[in-house]
Design an enzyme around this catalytic site. Structure first.
Site, PDB file in Angstrom:
ATOM      1  N   HIS A  40       0.858  -1.190   0.000  1.00 28.45           N
ATOM      2  CA  HIS A  40       0.000   0.000   0.000  1.00 28.45           C
ATOM      3  C   HIS A  40       0.884   1.226   0.000  1.00 28.45           C
ATOM      4  O   HIS A  40       1.944   1.226   0.610  1.00 28.45           O
ATOM      5  CB  HIS A  40      -0.900   0.004   1.242  1.00 28.45           C
ATOM      6  CG  HIS A  40      -2.083   0.908   1.094  1.00 28.45           C
ATOM      7  ND1 HIS A  40      -2.014   2.250   1.359  1.00 28.45           N
ATOM      8  CD2 HIS A  40      -3.344   0.644   0.682  1.00 28.45           C
ATOM      9  CE1 HIS A  40      -3.199   2.783   1.123  1.00 28.45           C
ATOM     10  NE2 HIS A  40      -4.031   1.839   0.703  1.00 28.45           N
TER      11      HIS A  40
ATOM     12  N   ASP B  17      -7.869  -5.610   0.138  1.00 27.98           N
ATOM     13  CA  ASP B  17      -8.334  -6.506  -0.919  1.00 27.98           C
ATOM     14  C   ASP B  17      -7.932  -7.961  -0.718  1.00 27.98           C
ATOM     15  O   ASP B  17      -8.454  -8.837  -1.387  1.00 27.98           O
ATOM     16  CB  ASP B  17      -7.785  -6.034  -2.281  1.00 27.98           C
ATOM     17  CG  ASP B  17      -8.486  -4.775  -2.750  1.00 27.98           C
ATOM     18  OD1 ASP B  17      -9.682  -4.635  -2.466  1.00 27.98           O
ATOM     19  OD2 ASP B  17      -7.837  -3.935  -3.400  1.00 27.98           O
TER      20      ASP B  17
HETATM   21  N1  ACO Z   1       4.037  -7.908  -4.028  1.00 23.16           N
HETATM   22  C1  ACO Z   1       5.374  -7.929  -4.184  1.00 23.16           C
HETATM   23  N2  ACO Z   1       6.131  -6.817  -4.189  1.00 23.16           N
HETATM   24  C2  ACO Z   1       5.513  -5.641  -4.011  1.00 23.16           C
HETATM   25  C3  ACO Z   1       4.119  -5.552  -3.818  1.00 23.16           C
HETATM   26  C4  ACO Z   1       3.379  -6.750  -3.837  1.00 23.16           C
HETATM   27  N3  ACO Z   1       2.053  -6.730  -3.691  1.00 23.16           N
HETATM   28  N4  ACO Z   1       3.781  -4.264  -3.674  1.00 23.16           N
HETATM   29  C5  ACO Z   1       4.910  -3.561  -3.774  1.00 23.16           C
HETATM   30  N5  ACO Z   1       5.963  -4.383  -3.985  1.00 23.16           N
HETATM   31  C6  ACO Z   1       7.361  -4.004  -4.176  1.00 23.16           C
HETATM   32  C7  ACO Z   1       7.566  -3.522  -5.612  1.00 23.16           C
HETATM   33  O1  ACO Z   1       7.877  -4.563  -6.481  1.00 23.16           O
HETATM   34  C8  ACO Z   1       8.672  -2.531  -5.418  1.00 23.16           C
HETATM   35  O2  ACO Z   1       9.878  -3.261  -5.294  1.00 23.16           O
HETATM   36  P1  ACO Z   1      11.252  -2.667  -5.895  1.00 23.16           P
HETATM   37  O3  ACO Z   1      11.511  -1.399  -5.122  1.00 23.16           O
HETATM   38  O4  ACO Z   1      12.232  -3.750  -5.631  1.00 23.16           O
HETATM   39  O5  ACO Z   1      10.999  -2.409  -7.354  1.00 23.16           O
HETATM   40  C9  ACO Z   1       8.396  -1.904  -4.062  1.00 23.16           C
HETATM   41  O6  ACO Z   1       7.640  -2.886  -3.347  1.00 23.16           O
HETATM   42  C10 ACO Z   1       7.592  -0.608  -4.152  1.00 23.16           C
HETATM   43  O7  ACO Z   1       6.414  -0.870  -4.946  1.00 23.16           O
HETATM   44  P2  ACO Z   1       5.599   0.246  -5.712  1.00 23.16           P
HETATM   45  O8  ACO Z   1       4.639  -0.420  -6.593  1.00 23.16           O
HETATM   46  O9  ACO Z   1       6.541   1.240  -6.332  1.00 23.16           O
HETATM   47  O10 ACO Z   1       4.934   0.972  -4.471  1.00 23.16           O
HETATM   48  P3  ACO Z   1       3.662   1.875  -4.513  1.00 23.16           P
HETATM   49  O11 ACO Z   1       3.606   2.662  -3.288  1.00 23.16           O
HETATM   50  O12 ACO Z   1       3.589   2.615  -5.798  1.00 23.16           O
HETATM   51  O13 ACO Z   1       2.579   0.711  -4.575  1.00 23.16           O
HETATM   52  C11 ACO Z   1       0.673  -0.565  -4.635  1.00 23.16           C
HETATM   53  C12 ACO Z   1       1.414   0.566  -3.913  1.00 23.16           C
HETATM   54  C13 ACO Z   1       0.381  -0.103  -6.067  1.00 23.16           C
HETATM   55  C14 ACO Z   1      -0.638  -0.805  -3.917  1.00 23.16           C
HETATM   56  C15 ACO Z   1       1.547  -1.839  -4.670  1.00 23.16           C
HETATM   57  O14 ACO Z   1       1.856  -2.259  -3.351  1.00 23.16           O
HETATM   58  C16 ACO Z   1       0.892  -2.967  -5.435  1.00 23.16           C
HETATM   59  O15 ACO Z   1       0.963  -2.979  -6.662  1.00 23.16           O
HETATM   60  N6  ACO Z   1       0.209  -3.914  -4.733  1.00 23.16           N
HETATM   61  C17 ACO Z   1      -0.519  -4.971  -5.396  1.00 23.16           C
HETATM   62  C18 ACO Z   1      -1.868  -4.448  -5.895  1.00 23.16           C
HETATM   63  C19 ACO Z   1      -2.836  -4.198  -4.765  1.00 23.16           C
HETATM   64  O16 ACO Z   1      -3.009  -5.024  -3.876  1.00 23.16           O
HETATM   65  N7  ACO Z   1      -3.533  -3.055  -4.844  1.00 23.16           N
HETATM   66  C20 ACO Z   1      -4.580  -2.702  -3.886  1.00 23.16           C
HETATM   67  C21 ACO Z   1      -4.130  -1.608  -2.977  1.00 23.16           C
HETATM   68  S1  ACO Z   1      -5.410  -1.240  -1.789  1.00 23.16           S
HETATM   69  C22 ACO Z   1      -6.563  -0.411  -2.710  1.00 23.16           C
HETATM   70  O17 ACO Z   1      -6.270   0.273  -3.616  1.00 23.16           O
HETATM   71  C23 ACO Z   1      -7.953  -0.628  -2.373  1.00 23.16           C
END
Ligand code: ACO
Length: 384
Positions: A264, A321
């Site tokens: 998140h 989620d």
């Molecule tokens: N699984 C594995 N690795 C993850 C996950 C995950 N679910 N989420 C983040 N990371 C890692 C990324 O790969 C990244 O790694 P890196 O730095 O080595 O490249 C790092 O953590 C940062 O991730 P970002 O995507 O840049 O972080 P951001 O703050 O933009 O992301 C997000 C937030 C989009 C929710 C992300 O955690 C994600 O894509 N999660 C999966 C989708 C999800 O569950 N979305 C629902 C969110 S709740 C809602 O909206 C209702």
């Protein structure tokens, strides 16, 4: 070479405050969520959707008369115009349910005689109609997909009970109703997330509230936001058996895949909504179907592994989620409706934010730092 004139850019607007708000507060460090000051667990334990929607829209809990009034207004707005039902039928089986919801919600404006009245009073009335009818649209999308006709709403039922009645053509069990009461409350609001911000960007142009909410639905659809609930249950189904969980997750992470339902932008600890849903799921387990028991076992094993690997070290914890899917399935909800239900509930938060923002509106217009070429000489097409 670094560009000396390069401004500081916050990609994804991370850490940027765009305004003040008193609608919802997310404390990402402590894992707390408040609607108008009330902790989410107090609302999910004690409230119902009508009361929560009133709280979000008006800033305080209603007295009896106010609660009766919003309950009546929501009930009286429920019936869908025939044109909206026709849109749903026409798009059924050709389009994703979120696309149907987006189109049908947008089309509601054609049936609202107040659409051009931008007064706060008219916007409040329109908000209540939108909140009411989005649930009817989602129920009808599900009903039509299951091969049933439009089920006319029952005004004597509460908002969530009527939703389940319109979806299934039958009154829900006490258990399904309670699950969906909790899910509607939990999804109602979450401060300036992507879809709320999308709503505000559209509304800040002084476009009408139907346009703003339609923008919110569009933004919610993606798997990085509201669509993650569907994606995570599809992953659990692909895992199939609890004993496959660890190898599946390990190989997904090794392949640099994100595990849907984790991570998140703001929570760097356990999402309090995920905690509430997880506890609910554990309580449900003993008297649920085999599928729900299997999905729960997979979810708990996946959660344990992810928290060990990425929790404390990377701040990646389960979000709202992750556990939602098995809970919805226990209430008999088809996977395709998870995100539309999220939208129907979130319409209350979107409207509350929109009404608040319009009290002191300012057009959103951020900047981009241009890195392309300039002063190129135009070349006629036959000389390129
Ligand atoms: N699984 C594995 N690795 C993850 C996950 C995950 N679910 N989420 C983040 N990371 C890692 C990324 O790969 C990244 O790694 P890196 O730095 O080595 O490249 C790092 O953590 C940062 O991730 P970002 O995507 O840049 O972080 P951001 O703050 O933009 O992301 C997000 C937030 C989009 C929710 C992300 O955690 C994600 O894509 N999660 C999966 C989708 C999800 O569950 N979305 C629902 C969110 S709740 C809602 O909206 C209702």
């Amino acid at each position: 070479m670094a560009d000396a004139g390069m401004p500081q850019i916050s990609r994804g607007l991370e850490g940027v405050y765009v305004d003040e708000s008193s609608v919802g507060k997310v404390d990402g460090q402590e894992g707390r969520l408040y609607y108008r000051g009330y902790p989410i667990a107090q609302l999910s334990d004690n409230s119902d959707f009508e009361e929560t929607a009133y709280l979000l829209l008006n800033g305080q809990l209603p007295d009896r008369q106010q609660l009766e009034s919003i309950t009546k207004q929501l009930a009286e707005s429920r019936d869908l115009p025939k044109g909206i039902v026709d849109i749903i039928k026409e798009m059924n089986s050709k389009a994703d349910p979120m696309d149907i919801l987006r189109t049908a919600t947008s089309a509601l404006s054609a049936y609202d005689t107040e659409v051009q009245d931008a007064s706060p009073e008219a916007n409040m009335r329109k908000s209540i109609r939108i909140i009411s009818r989005m649930s009817s649209i989602v129920a009808t999308i599900g009903s039509v997909a299951a091969g049933r006709e439009y089920v006319a709403p029952d005004k004597s039922l509460g908002h969530v009970e009527n939703f389940l009645y319109m979806l299934n053509g039958a009154r829900p069990s006490k258990e399904s109703l309670d699950i969906m009461r909790v899910m509607f409350i939990i999804h109602a609001e979450h401060s300036s997330n992507a879809s709320t911000f999308g709503t505000l960007v559209a509304g800040s142009t002084l476009a009408d509230i139907y346009s703003a909410i339609t923008a919110g639905i569009s933004v919610l659809k993606g798997p990085l936001h509201g669509g993650a609930d569907e994606a995570s249950v599809r992953m659990m189904r692909a895992i199939g058996k609890p004993e496959n969980t660890e190898s599946y997750i390990e190989s997904a992470l090794a392949g640099k895949q994100k595990i849907m339902g984790f991570g998140h932008r703001v929570y760097k600890t356990y999402d309090p909504r995920a905690r509430i849903i997880k506890e609910y799921l554990i309580r449900l387990q003993d008297h649920s179907s085999e599928e729900v028991r299997t999905l729960t076992a997979i979810a708990l094993r996946a959660e344990k592994l992810m928290v060990e690997k990425l929790g404390q070290s990377h701040g990646i914890w389960p979000n709202v989620d992750f556990f939602a899917g098995p809970v919805y399935i226990a209430a008999g909800i088809p996977v395709e409706l998870f995100t539309p239900i999220f939208a129907a509930s979130r319409s209350s938060g979107w409207c509350a934010h929109m009404l608040e923002y319009w009290k002191n509106n300012r057009l959103f217009r951020p900047l981009e730092y241009y890195t392309g070429k300039i002063d190129l000489e135009y070349v006629p097409i036959d000389k390129r």
